[in-house]
Scaffold this active site. Structure first.
Site, PDB file in Angstrom:
ATOM      1  N   ARG A  88       0.845  -1.200   0.000  1.00  0.00           N
ATOM      2  CA  ARG A  88       0.000   0.000   0.000  1.00  0.00           C
ATOM      3  C   ARG A  88       0.878   1.247   0.000  1.00  0.00           C
ATOM      4  O   ARG A  88       0.529   2.279  -0.539  1.00  0.00           O
ATOM      5  CB  ARG A  88      -0.874   0.021   1.257  1.00  0.00           C
ATOM      6  CG  ARG A  88      -1.961  -1.006   1.264  1.00  0.00           C
ATOM      7  CD  ARG A  88      -2.895  -0.757   2.434  1.00  0.00           C
ATOM      8  NE  ARG A  88      -3.892  -1.811   2.527  1.00  0.00           N
ATOM      9  CZ  ARG A  88      -3.726  -2.918   3.247  1.00  0.00           C
ATOM     10  NH1 ARG A  88      -2.636  -3.098   3.941  1.00  0.00           N
ATOM     11  NH2 ARG A  88      -4.664  -3.828   3.276  1.00  0.00           N
ATOM     12  N   ASP A 148     -11.019  -4.003   8.008  1.00  0.00           N
ATOM     13  CA  ASP A 148     -10.105  -4.970   8.637  1.00  0.00           C
ATOM     14  C   ASP A 148     -10.846  -5.821   9.669  1.00  0.00           C
ATOM     15  O   ASP A 148     -10.638  -7.035   9.751  1.00  0.00           O
ATOM     16  CB  ASP A 148      -8.923  -4.241   9.293  1.00  0.00           C
ATOM     17  CG  ASP A 148      -8.059  -3.519   8.265  1.00  0.00           C
ATOM     18  OD1 ASP A 148      -7.987  -4.002   7.127  1.00  0.00           O
ATOM     19  OD2 ASP A 148      -7.476  -2.472   8.607  1.00  0.00           O
ATOM     20  N   ARG A 151     -13.021  -8.404   8.007  1.00  0.00           N
ATOM     21  CA  ARG A 151     -12.248  -9.582   7.583  1.00  0.00           C
ATOM     22  C   ARG A 151     -11.997 -10.500   8.786  1.00  0.00           C
ATOM     23  O   ARG A 151     -12.177 -11.717   8.700  1.00  0.00           O
ATOM     24  CB  ARG A 151     -10.924  -9.128   6.961  1.00  0.00           C
ATOM     25  CG  ARG A 151     -11.140  -8.509   5.587  1.00  0.00           C
ATOM     26  CD  ARG A 151      -9.862  -8.030   4.937  1.00  0.00           C
ATOM     27  NE  ARG A 151     -10.130  -7.609   3.569  1.00  0.00           N
ATOM     28  CZ  ARG A 151      -9.496  -6.646   2.924  1.00  0.00           C
ATOM     29  NH1 ARG A 151      -8.519  -5.985   3.536  1.00  0.00           N
ATOM     30  NH2 ARG A 151      -9.806  -6.337   1.688  1.00  0.00           N
ATOM     31  N   HIS A 175      -3.636   1.075   8.590  1.00  0.00           N
ATOM     32  CA  HIS A 175      -4.184   0.109   7.639  1.00  0.00           C
ATOM     33  C   HIS A 175      -3.027  -0.417   6.801  1.00  0.00           C
ATOM     34  O   HIS A 175      -2.782   0.029   5.705  1.00  0.00           O
ATOM     35  CB  HIS A 175      -5.218   0.816   6.753  1.00  0.00           C
ATOM     36  CG  HIS A 175      -5.919  -0.094   5.801  1.00  0.00           C
ATOM     37  ND1 HIS A 175      -6.518  -1.262   6.181  1.00  0.00           N
ATOM     38  CD2 HIS A 175      -6.153   0.021   4.477  1.00  0.00           C
ATOM     39  CE1 HIS A 175      -7.070  -1.839   5.126  1.00  0.00           C
ATOM     40  NE2 HIS A 175      -6.858  -1.082   4.074  1.00  0.00           N
TER      41      HIS A 175
END
Ligand code: APR
Length: 310
Positions: A88, A148, A151, A175
């Site tokens: 990322r 998150d 998940r 993140h």
């Protein structure tokens, strides 16, 4: 009068945000993208789904921001998605320019809106939106923790063969690979996770959660996740528009909370009509606190890279 949401970026995440907003009949939507025709075409297609889906929501697409004027919320998804092998963080400089331009325009046309940032690297892009908009910190929030923790909840529900609705989980921190899934605060209808699973299973789920985005990038090859990210962003928008005051893990600007200062990091917050109405400072163990600070340090590194370029 109907509420209005601007979605910047009519790609995978942005278009799916528009779908979910319309399906929930939350607000009228303006989709903005730099590519000519794409936001207009997707908005028209979605508008024509209204009679079948049963929503009375107006959807328009544009390449400029004039039609976005006086939006209640702006969801910024514009940018480049992660490719396989790319972290990322690699996206940082490319997406900085995109988020800067988007924020300038959003702030100009909708000076009273609340900005939800989705573009990665999330925490730093949210900080960019705060700097550029000059909005108060409660009106700039980043979407990461909801995704998150979704998940995390999915994997726990799967392993225990129970409803996802019964699983509560908190993921804090940036993140990124250093995110902090807080096992101690995780429960299934009040039953602590640690009483339901052995440590090896928990460790495997924590690891899979931290790499949840990368797992999907590996499958998709040409892009990153968008169904769950759009669902998460729209849950936040709904909590704000309906003043539901949901307590959700989001990227919030910390000024001393958790001993972190001047940085966006994922923490539990209350999301209502004013945006971030409260930051919850949970008592952490020394180990959890160390992990959170390590994660915050990773965010700070990227912020420093940006500051050096500005
Ligand atoms: N202004 C508006 N739109 C832009 C701009 C800009 N300056 N630059 C790029 N875009 C648009 C692209 O044209 C594209 O339609 O942003 C859209 C991005 O869409 P996708 O490439 O499909 O990417 P997506 O999967 O939606 O992810 C967007 O969200 O989850 C994060 O990591 C992800 O940062 C990425 C972002």
């Amino acid at each position: 009068m109907r509420k209005k949401i601007t979605v910047v970026g009519a790609g995978n995440v942005g278009a799916n945000c528009a779908v979910r907003i319309a399906d929930k009949e939350l607000a009228d939507v303006v989709l903005v993208d730099v590519v000519e025709g794409v936001p207009q075409g997707k908005a028209l297609d979605l508008l024509q789904s209204g009679p079948v889906q049963g929503y009375d929501v107006n959807l328009v697409g544009a390449n400029d921001y004039a039609p976005t004027a006086d939006s209640d919320i702006a969801i910024i998804t514009a940018g480049f998605p992660r490719k396989p092998g790319m972290s990322r963080d690699d996206l940082l400089l490319a997406n900085y320019d995109v988020v800067k331009t988007a924020t300038e325009n959003v702030a100009k046309y909708s000076p009273n809106c609340i900005i939800i940032v989705v573009t990665n690297p999330l925490d730093v892009m949210t900080q960019t939106a705060l700097w550029v908009s000059k909005f108060p910190k409660n009106r700039v929030v980043g979407m990461a923790g909801v995704l998150d923790s979704a998940r995390f909840r999915t994997f726990i529900a799967q392993a225990l063969d129970v409803s996802v609705e019964n699983v509560t989980a908190v993921v804090m921190g940036g993140h990124g690979d250093t995110m902090v899934p807080l096992v101690r605060l995780c429960n299934v209808s009040g039953i602590p996770l640690t009483e339901l699973m052995d440590q090896a299973t928990i460790d495997a789920i924590v690891n899979r959660t931290a790499n949840g985005g990368a797992e999907i990038v590996k499958y998709l090859k040409t892009g990153s996740a968008y169904y769950a990210p759009s669902a998460a962003a729209v849950e936040m928008a709904e909590s704000i528009l309906k003043d539901k005051k949901k307590v959700l893990p989001c990227a919030a600007y910390l000024e001393g909370e958790y001993g972190i200062n001047g940085l966006y990091v994922g923490v539990p917050v209350k999301l209502g009509a004013a945006g971030i109405e409260k930051i919850y400072e949970v008592k952490l163990t020394d180990e959890e606190s160390a992990k959170l600070h390590k994660s915050a340090a990773a965010v700070q590194e990227l912020v420093d890279v940006l500051k050096a370029k500005m």
